[in-house]
Write an enzyme that holds these catalytic residues in place. Structure first.
Site, mmCIF file in Angstrom:
data_model
loop_
_atom_site.group_PDB
_atom_site.id
_atom_site.type_symbol
_atom_site.label_atom_id
_atom_site.label_comp_id
_atom_site.label_asym_id
_atom_site.label_seq_id
_atom_site.Cartn_x
_atom_site.Cartn_y
_atom_site.Cartn_z
ATOM 1 N N TYR A 230 0.445 -1.390 -0.103
ATOM 2 C CA TYR A 230 -0.028 -0.013 0.273
ATOM 3 C C TYR A 230 0.969 1.178 -0.416
ATOM 4 C CZ TYR A 230 -3.562 -3.427 1.392
ATOM 5 O OH TYR A 230 -4.328 -4.699 1.613
ATOM 6 N N HIS A 238 -10.656 5.014 -1.274
ATOM 7 C CA HIS A 238 -11.038 3.743 -1.539
ATOM 8 C C HIS A 238 -9.462 2.845 -1.280
ATOM 9 C CE1 HIS A 238 -14.598 1.180 -2.533
ATOM 10 N NE2 HIS A 238 -12.930 0.080 -1.419
ATOM 11 N N VAL A 239 -9.725 2.070 0.101
ATOM 12 C CA VAL A 239 -7.944 1.005 -0.235
ATOM 13 C C VAL A 239 -7.456 0.009 -1.298
ATOM 14 C CG1 VAL A 239 -7.330 -1.239 1.217
ATOM 15 C CG2 VAL A 239 -7.847 1.241 2.380
ATOM 16 N N HIS A 240 -6.609 0.212 -1.370
ATOM 17 C CA HIS A 240 -6.542 -0.138 -2.522
ATOM 18 C C HIS A 240 -5.019 -1.287 -2.501
ATOM 19 C CE1 HIS A 240 -5.368 3.249 -3.911
ATOM 20 N NE2 HIS A 240 -4.194 3.195 -4.538
ATOM 21 N N LEU A 241 -4.513 -2.465 -2.918
ATOM 22 C CA LEU A 241 -3.105 -3.444 -2.268
ATOM 23 C C LEU A 241 -2.609 -3.255 -3.784
ATOM 24 C CD1 LEU A 241 -1.408 -4.725 -1.225
ATOM 25 C CD2 LEU A 241 -2.924 -7.142 -1.503
#
Length: 322
Positions: A230, A238-241
């Site tokens: 991350y 918006h959490v994104h890997l």
DNA sequence: GTTCTAGAAC
DNA sequence: GTTCTAGAAC
């Protein structure tokens, strides 16, 4: 069955549209925002048993929630996302209610059918910031429709999706910084690392697992190294890997910020994030992370320092011949 | 996040 | 003169 009671002013009516529709595409943003702020809330009542949620908050049977413009209604295990929007009603008729249209057959075909067994709907505790209703904010366009919200749109677009299951979706990065660059996003609305808590651990472990699967299915997995992690301070909400191959061979990699965001501690390994959640119940980002983006360009393979991006790119060819 | 461009660096 | 960066604008 979902019963939708939608309220609007005399000149406008609320509609629920599938999230990949853009009814406002012909309108300038400021006008759209002005209309959204002037309209009333929509109300939806949950009647059936299939899990339905509004912005990831599950509606129990018989319960009622108010929906605001831009909020997302997810029907049947989050398979069918709908967004509440408001539209000018030329007829002025606003007396009736309108059902969301059924997803078309091709839309059904496009989606995998996830197992309903063991699909626990997660409670969403994060609250989206309330949009202040002043002219300045309206002009500046800082919430709905802002570029930083782009991932929310992309992740819902079937054309962008390369994998999906009941918890996550994977899309190709729109501006890949390497030969392979994917983003793993949870369906659940989680704005950033900052709001993650211990209860998100399983979700992040699943995101990691899916990331590993993406690498495994990659035809060049054996010859390329991958990292999954991350950004400390991401630009996009918006959490994104990130799942990214370490060649960094891409025309989209253009500047120092791009380079340092993937090759310094600005890039936080997925495993480290999971460990932080397990031990501290939250993710802490080191102070001064943004300064890492200004560090000199240094090759991640041999440590050689390069003075310009073109020189760095030329140097990378020695490590990753095409 | 990207694009655009003034002006620094060469 | 051209190349490249950094910051403003979006």
């Amino acid at each position: 069955m979902i019963k939708c009671l939608l309220a609007g002013s005399s000149a406008r009516r609320a509609i629920i549209v599938p999230s990949d529709c853009h009814i406002y595409s012909q309108l300038c943003w400021v006008e759209v925002q002005r209309r959204l702020l002037k309209t009333k809330n929509a109300r939806g009542t949950k009647l059936g048993l299939n899990p339905t949620s509004v912005d990831s908050v599950v509606i129990g049977k018989g319960n009622e929630v108010k929906m605001k413009p831009g909020q997302q209604l997810l029907i049947v295990n989050q398979l069918f996302p709908y967004t509440v929007q408001y539209k000018e009603d030329p007829s002025g008729n606003h007396s009736g209610s309108k059902r969301p249209r059924e997803p078309s057959e091709d839309r059904m075909m496009d989606r995998e059918v996830p197992s309903t067994k063991g699909t626990k709907a997660a409670k969403q505790t994060e609250k989206e910031p309330v949009q202040p209703k002043n002219e300045e904010t309206t002009r500046n366009n800082e919430s709905f429709g802002h570029w930083s919200q782009g991932l929310k749109t992309s992740m819902q677009d079937p054309k962008m999706q390369v994998y999906k299951d009941e918890k996550v979706v994977v899309i190709k990065d729109k501006y890949p910084k390497a030969r392979y660059h994917w983003l793993v996003l949870p369906w659940q609305s989680i704005s950033s690392l900052r709001v993650l808590r211990e209860e998100h651990t399983d979700l992040l472990k699943h995101m990691q697992k899916v990331a590993d699967q993406m690498v495994q299915q990659c035809p060049h997995a054996s010859s390329l190294r991958f990292r999954t992690g991350y950004h400390a301070i991401p630009s996009m909400s918006h959490v994104h890997l990130h799942v990214i191959s370490q060649d960094f061979d891409s025309p989209c990699l253009k500047n120092k910020k791009h380079w340092n965001s993937f090759t310094t501690d600005y890039f936080i390994e997925s495993h480290d994030v999971i460990q932080m959640l397990e031990t501290n119940g939250r993710v802490t980002v080191k102070e001064g992370a943004s300064e890492l983006l200004k560090l000199p360009l240094r090759c991640h393979m041999c440590g050689k320092e390069l003075t310009t991006i073109p020189a760095l790119k030329e140097h990378l060819k020695s490590h990753f011949p095409s």
